[in-house]
Write an enzyme that holds these catalytic residues in place. Structure first.
Site, PDB file in Angstrom:
ATOM      1  N   TYR A 179       0.829  -1.197   0.000  1.00  0.00           N
ATOM      2  CA  TYR A 179       0.000   0.000   0.000  1.00  0.00           C
ATOM      3  C   TYR A 179       0.866   1.249   0.000  1.00  0.00           C
ATOM      4  CZ  TYR A 179       1.231   0.638   4.904  1.00  0.00           C
ATOM      5  OH  TYR A 179       1.932   0.842   6.065  1.00  0.00           O
ATOM      6  N   PHE A 191      -5.616   5.514   0.043  1.00  0.00           N
ATOM      7  CA  PHE A 191      -4.668   4.395   0.049  1.00  0.00           C
ATOM      8  C   PHE A 191      -4.720   3.672  -1.292  1.00  0.00           C
ATOM      9  CE2 PHE A 191      -5.267   4.973   4.583  1.00  0.00           C
ATOM     10  CZ  PHE A 191      -3.982   4.799   5.079  1.00  0.00           C
ATOM     11  N   TYR A 238      -8.788   8.002  11.393  1.00  0.00           N
ATOM     12  CA  TYR A 238      -8.279   8.427  12.699  1.00  0.00           C
ATOM     13  C   TYR A 238      -9.122   9.507  13.353  1.00  0.00           C
ATOM     14  CZ  TYR A 238      -4.262   5.484  11.968  1.00  0.00           C
ATOM     15  OH  TYR A 238      -3.446   4.393  11.779  1.00  0.00           O
ATOM     16  N   ILE A 289      -7.362   0.376  10.580  1.00  0.00           N
ATOM     17  CA  ILE A 289      -8.494   1.311  10.590  1.00  0.00           C
ATOM     18  C   ILE A 289      -9.716   0.671   9.927  1.00  0.00           C
ATOM     19  CG2 ILE A 289      -7.057   3.379  10.698  1.00  0.00           C
ATOM     20  CD1 ILE A 289      -7.391   3.657   7.669  1.00  0.00           C
ATOM     21  N   ASP A 324       3.033   7.212   4.241  1.00  0.00           N
ATOM     22  CA  ASP A 324       3.517   5.861   4.509  1.00  0.00           C
ATOM     23  C   ASP A 324       3.445   5.028   3.235  1.00  0.00           C
ATOM     24  OD1 ASP A 324       4.562   3.744   5.946  1.00  0.00           O
ATOM     25  OD2 ASP A 324       2.599   3.015   6.594  1.00  0.00           O
TER      26      ASP A 324
END
Length: 567
Positions: A66, A139, A122, A96, A77
């Site tokens: 990812y 993502f 989040y 998540i 990330d």
């Protein structure tokens, strides 16, 4: 960005194990298309199609690559940059919520872009310093693979992880005999049991309850790792002789090598078939088929009493459903496929009964349970109705009816009933019939359904008798025999008011019918008995505040009205 940034880990909002979140699985997407998943703002855009049709489920261990970015394109990330795929258990709150919901819609190898609102990521707190509060995230995810992990008892007692996929789609059933390899270890790795090839009946189990539970979910050749909690292992006591302590969780490697399918041929479980070798294709003999078999018959002590088709030039040939062999063999062979080899275990009721039988090689004593090893070499099916022209259908129906009449007169009501049913099937669909043929077919259908109702009354199957008479009355509303036999069925299930309606109508049509008059007297006597019992029941209830049980009325046999042999 830190190389050890542990993302996308679940925040505090996801600490609990998630239930299945409600979402609508997207319909097939084309590359470049985007669709909402559920109603919480999660979006999925397909970047590359995956393989096959399967998708992972909650509990599966998935492996993904990812890249995560903010909406402005800032990357926070990437497992791709680290060169290490990310693994986690789906649906367990380890990531998540948007991931748990989205990745379960993906196929192996699929690449998709997920847009995840803050509520599924989040939330208001964000994940400082890289993810601001109330941030919508994107993502780019590729599902590399997954290992299926199933909670097979739905109570957390046995988790199954597939190490090697099996063949086909069938699973063993309770009666089947399975051949397995297994290895059992404690959580610290201590080996407590191992077997290379043990056979057992599924419902009887082996070693611990988990084995029989697990094999029922497995395919031939499948190999699994099981995590077994004490309730499916050896519980609070453990098993000291094998070194299993109390309340031990077991780690079991289990391989289903093969199994022999075992089934009940008859509902009363008195004819049992165990398949030694699977047959070819899917077709089986029908009633009236000519079959050729190899056959060895044995008593329970192993004594061979008959052997046919092995040492002789010719195979053993017979026609099914013609009483040319014992009933158990007749019933079993129509469940077999060409080339199938099976062991039949046949109780005396379906074999030679209470009489001694002199066979080719040995005497079969009275009340013997017998075994046959049988191979169905070939068969020629009896012609089915859809392969017949109208004239052939009419002739076949008439022949089956006459066979049914002979069987009825011989007291073989079940076999007679089957003949009548088959006769009706031949002519059930008459849209291609001419007017004269339709009239003839109707007469046959009425006659066969009435005769079948007489069989059902003899067998005390009153519900089916009532249904058959109702079918006749739908074709001929003034059929006295149908009214008479339906009244008998109603009487025997204590629907006395309905019985009276039918009898009164029959007498309106045929006032001098002796059988109907006699049945009316029987009905009136039943009603008097019933009313007396009711009066006594309620009288005692009010007088003594206690009820008395009313006796069940005995079954009534079919009356003197004979079966119809004219049509």
């Amino acid at each position: 960005m830190e190389d050890d940034f542990d993302f996308p880990a679940a925040g505090e909002m996801n600490d609990e194990i998630m239930d299945d979140a409600p979402y609508d699985a997207p319909t097939t997407l084309k590359v470049g298309e985007e669709k909402d998943i559920g109603n919480q703002g999660l979006k999925k855009k397909l970047l590359k199609e995956g393989e096959g049709w399967e998708t992972p489920e909650n509990g599966d261990e998935v492996e993904v690559h990812y890249t995560g970015t903010l909406l402005d394109g800032t990357q926070f990330d990437s497992s791709r940059d680290r060169g290490t795929p990310f693994k986690f258990t789906l649906g367990q709150g380890q990531v998540i919520k948007g991931w748990d919901q989205g990745i379960k819609t993906m196929k192996k190898g699929e690449n998709a872009l997920f847009t995840i609102p803050a509520e599924l990521a989040y939330g208001a707190s964000g994940s400082p310093p890289t993810i601001p509060p109330n941030a919508t995230l994107q993502f780019d995810v590729q599902l590399l693979s997954w290992v299926s992990v199933k909670d097979i008892c739905k109570d957390g007692g046995i988790f199954k992880k597939i190490v090697k996929k099996g063949e086909k789609w069938e699973n063993p059933k309770d009666l089947d005999e399975v051949l397995v390899n297994y290895e059992v270890r404690l959580e610290d790795g201590t080996l407590v049991a191992k077997s290379d090839g043990v056979e057992f009946t599924v419902q009887d189990g082996h070693f611990c309850p988990a084995l029989s539970k697990a094999v029922k979910t497995m395919k031939k050749g499948e190999k699994v790792n099981l995590t077994v909690k004490p309730q499916y292992g050896f519980g609070e006591k453990g098993k000291q002789e094998t070194g299993v302590p109390p309340n031990a969780t077991l780690q079991i490697t289990l391989e289903l090598v093969s199994w022999k399918s075992v089934s009940n041929v008859t509902n009363d479980k008195k004819v049992v078939k165990k398949i030694l070798k699977e047959g070819e294709g899917y077709e089986r003999p029908n009633e009236g088929a000519v079959v050729q078999v190899k056959l060895i018959g044995k008593l329970q002590d192993g004594t061979i009493f008959v052997k046919k088709g092995h040492d002789e030039t010719d195979l053993f040939e017979f026609k099914t459903d013609e009483e040319q062999v014992i009933d158990g063999l007749d019933r079993a062979v129509v469940t077999m496929k060409k080339g199938e080899v099976a062991i039949l275990t046949i109780a005396p009721e379906y074999a030679f009964g209470s009489e001694q039988s002199n066979q080719e090689l040995a005497v079969v004593p009275p009340n013997s349970t017998i075994n046959y090893e049988i191979e169905l070499v070939s068969f020629v099916k009896d012609k089915e109705s859809w392969d017949m022209n109208t004239q052939e259908k009419m002739e076949a129906a008439g022949k089956k009816k006459e066979e049914g009449n002979m069987l009825f007169k011989a007291g073989k009501y079940l076999r007679a009933s089957k003949r009548y049913e088959k006769a009706v099937k031949y002519i059930e669909y008459d849209t291609s019939f001419g007017e004269e043929e339709k009239k003839q077919a109707k007469v046959l259908k009425v006659s066969c359904n009435l005769n079948n109702a007489a069989c059902k009354l003899k067998m005390k199957d009153y519900k089916e008798a009532e249904k058959l008479c109702t079918k006749v009355l739908e074709m001929e509303s003034r059929n006295v025999k149908a009214l008479y036999r339906r009244a008998q069925a109603y009487i025997n299930v204590t629907d006395l008011d309905l019985a009276e309606v039918d009898i009164k109508k029959a007498l309106e049509i045929d006032p001098d019918n002796k059988d109907v008059k006699m049945e009316y007297r029987v009905l009136k006597e039943k009603m008097r008995e019933y009313n007396k019992k009711d009066a006594k029941f309620y009288g005692n209830m009010f007088a003594k505040l206690s009820a008395v049980d009313s006796k069940k009325m005995g079954p009534k046999e079919v009356g003197p009205m004979t079966i119809d042999s004219k049509a």
